[in-house]
Scaffold this motif. Structure first.
Motif, short mmCIF file in Angstrom:
data_model
loop_
_atom_site.label_atom_id
_atom_site.label_comp_id
_atom_site.label_asym_id
_atom_site.label_seq_id
_atom_site.Cartn_x
_atom_site.Cartn_y
_atom_site.Cartn_z
N ASP A 302 -37.77 22.48 52.27
CA ASP A 302 -37.58 22.23 53.69
C ASP A 302 -36.70 23.33 54.29
O ASP A 302 -35.61 23.60 53.79
CB ASP A 302 -36.93 20.86 53.87
N SER A 304 -36.03 23.40 57.77
CA SER A 304 -35.67 22.99 59.12
C SER A 304 -34.20 23.30 59.40
O SER A 304 -33.41 23.55 58.47
CB SER A 304 -35.93 21.49 59.31
N SER A 344 -41.78 23.24 57.36
CA SER A 344 -41.06 22.49 58.40
C SER A 344 -42.13 21.67 59.10
O SER A 344 -42.58 20.66 58.58
CB SER A 344 -40.29 23.42 59.33
N THR A 373 -40.20 18.32 60.46
CA THR A 373 -40.28 18.18 59.00
C THR A 373 -41.45 17.29 58.65
O THR A 373 -41.46 16.10 58.98
CB THR A 373 -38.98 17.58 58.43
N CYS A 375 -43.21 16.26 55.28
CA CYS A 375 -43.12 16.34 53.82
C CYS A 375 -44.48 16.25 53.13
O CYS A 375 -44.55 16.47 51.91
CB CYS A 375 -42.21 15.23 53.29
N THR A 396 -35.54 18.22 50.62
CA THR A 396 -35.26 18.05 52.04
C THR A 396 -33.89 17.44 52.22
O THR A 396 -33.26 16.96 51.25
CB THR A 396 -36.33 17.17 52.71
N THR A 400 -36.75 13.50 57.81
CA THR A 400 -38.20 13.56 57.57
C THR A 400 -38.97 13.12 58.80
O THR A 400 -38.60 12.16 59.49
CB THR A 400 -38.57 12.67 56.39
#
Length: 467
Positions: A302, A304, A344, A373, A375, A396, A400
């Motif tokens: 992740d 972000s 992301s 985000t 996943c 992450t 999420t």
């Protein structure tokens, strides 16, 4: 000639007497010898031949024999002039090494204490305002009274007692290589000389890593000999392997020590540059301690924006971006088959080289354009490109956002399309807020909230199917 024996019945043999209190007294009374436990405790004495009474083989020697027979045997075979010799030999009998260790350990934990301070620290007295129970406290206007100086003779005796306690503790640590856990007095643990002795006798590596800040506060790292000893231990690959130090443990220690203080405590120190470099080198050396699982991984990282400012639960000195990069490196450096992607709100290619450092990986992830985000993107990427994967690892911070497909549903589609029913999903949410990406009813999915040094081994065991 047989040796006299003393039988102790089971109620006393199994009583809660500390060995450091019971066995030395028995050895002082009976002399040195073999001691063992069983249904009954039997203590044999090894008195010298001149002091050992002659006992007939047919004569019972235990306390269960008749009193008349025992008295006759003692009167017939014990010269009167041997009693003082036997007593002196028994009193001078040394303790065995094991018993000496137990006795000294008991002394260091329970008996050796620093004397209390002669002058107690004065605190400002506070008085409650007139408003009653809910009124705020206010400081007393009366000036603090100066504590009277102690008598010189009393001060000298206090200093002598303090020096004696320190000297005794240091000598016991040198003799038995005790650690700081053996010391029962917390005041003694504030003495730099005692910690210097811990380092010299060989402090365990895990304890050394945990107490770097404390030893820096005491000024031990300002001494070149001790600093060289610590840095040598930290950069010893064999010692790291023997202690099974995981890279995540060293990352937590590095980030905590470099910041100059823990997140929960009040201790503060000025980090030594040599120790920071040694911890950084130890971090990369410890990757050799990670055992590969032999599974095929696809790791999704992740990228972000929240990954850069949120902290890991369990490792508050490490931010989520550093933790994700370290976990990714621990897989890249040991696993033979691995593919990595960054995500992301969209997927980005992200190839990680084994020779890259942690700072380089963090800088690269911070430079990737960020968004929301999703996943499920790494799983959908493997499904579209038909990439065979045994374990999907999603890293992450737990911020999420699900797109059109839930990650659990994406994994089910992947299993059916590629006919890999044992494909697993591990989602690591470093901030440990409430979340549930994995299906609780699916044994092939795992949610991990937070991070500590035991999590990588947990993930590896799950990948091997050992959980």
């Amino acid at each position: 000639m047989s040796r006299p024996a003393l039988w102790l019945r089971r109620p006393f043999a199994t009583s809660r007497h500390h060995p450091a209190e019971f066995l030395p007294a028995m050895q002082a009374a009976l002399g040195s010898g073999k001691v063992w436990t069983g249904p009954e405790l039997q203590v044999w004495t090894d008195a010298p031949a001149a002091a050992t009474p002659a006992v007939d083989a047919a004569t019972p020697t235990s306390v269960d024999a008749t009193p008349a027979a025992a008295a006759a045997t003692a009167a017939a075979g014990t010269p009167a002039d041997t009693a003082p010799t036997a007593s002196a030999s028994a009193a001078a009998a040394p303790l065995s090494p094991v018993m000496q260790y137990l006795v000294d350990s008991h002394r260091l934990r329970k008996e050796i204490r620093m004397p209390p301070p002669l002058v107690k620290p004065t605190h400002k007295r506070r008085r409650r305002g007139r408003g009653g129970g809910g009124a705020a406290d206010s400081e007393s206007e009366a000036p603090p009274t100066a504590a009277p100086l102690p008598d010189p003779a009393v001060a000298a005796a206090h200093a002598a007692a303090k020096a004696a306690a320190i000297e005794t503790a240091v000598s016991l640590v040198r003799r038995h290589c005790f650690g700081h856990e053996h010391v029962g007095d917390t005041t003694l643990l504030r003495v730099p000389e005692l910690w210097a002795t811990f380092l010299k006798v060989g402090m365990p590596l895990t304890a050394l890593i945990r107490n770097l800040g404390r030893m820096t506060m005491m000024g031990l790292t300002d001494r070149p000999d001790l600093l060289a000893r610590v840095t040598t231990r930290l950069t010893d690959a064999r010692a790291l392997a023997a202690a099974r130090i995981h890279p995540m443990t060293l990352l937590d220690a590095l980030c905590t020590y470099r910041t100059g203080g823990g997140a929960r405590g009040v201790a503060r120190w000025t980090a030594s540059r040599a120790l920071v470099e040694a911890l950084d080198a130890a971090f990369y050396l410890a990757f050799k301690n990670v055992r590969p699982t032999g599974r095929r991984y696809l790791a999704g990282l992740d990228v972000s924006g929240s990954m850069g400012w949120t902290r890991c639960a369990g490792m508050t000195s490490v931010d989520c971006r550093q933790a994700a990069a370290a976990m990714l490196m621990s897989v890249v450096k040991v696993e033979p088959w691995l593919k990595t992607v960054a995500f992301s709100n969209k997927l980005e290619p992200f190839e990680l080289k084994p020779e890259e450092t942690l700072d380089q990986v963090v800088e690269r992830t911070a430079a990737i354009p960020m968004g929301g985000t999703d996943c499920a993107l790494p799983i959908l990427h493997a499904l579209e490109n038909r990439i065979p994967v045994d374990v999907f690892l999603i890293l992450t911070d737990n911020e999420t956002w699900f797109g059109s497909v839930h990650p659990a549903e994406a994994l089910r589609r992947y299993r059916a399309a590629l006919q890999l029913p044992d494909a697993k999903l591990v989602v690591m949410g470093f901030t440990a807020t409430q979340f549930s990406i994995a299906d609780p009813g699916d044994p092939g999915m795992l949610d991990v909230a937070g991070l500590d040094s035991a999590v990588p081994q947990l993930v590896a065991d799950f990948a091997r199917g050992q959980l």
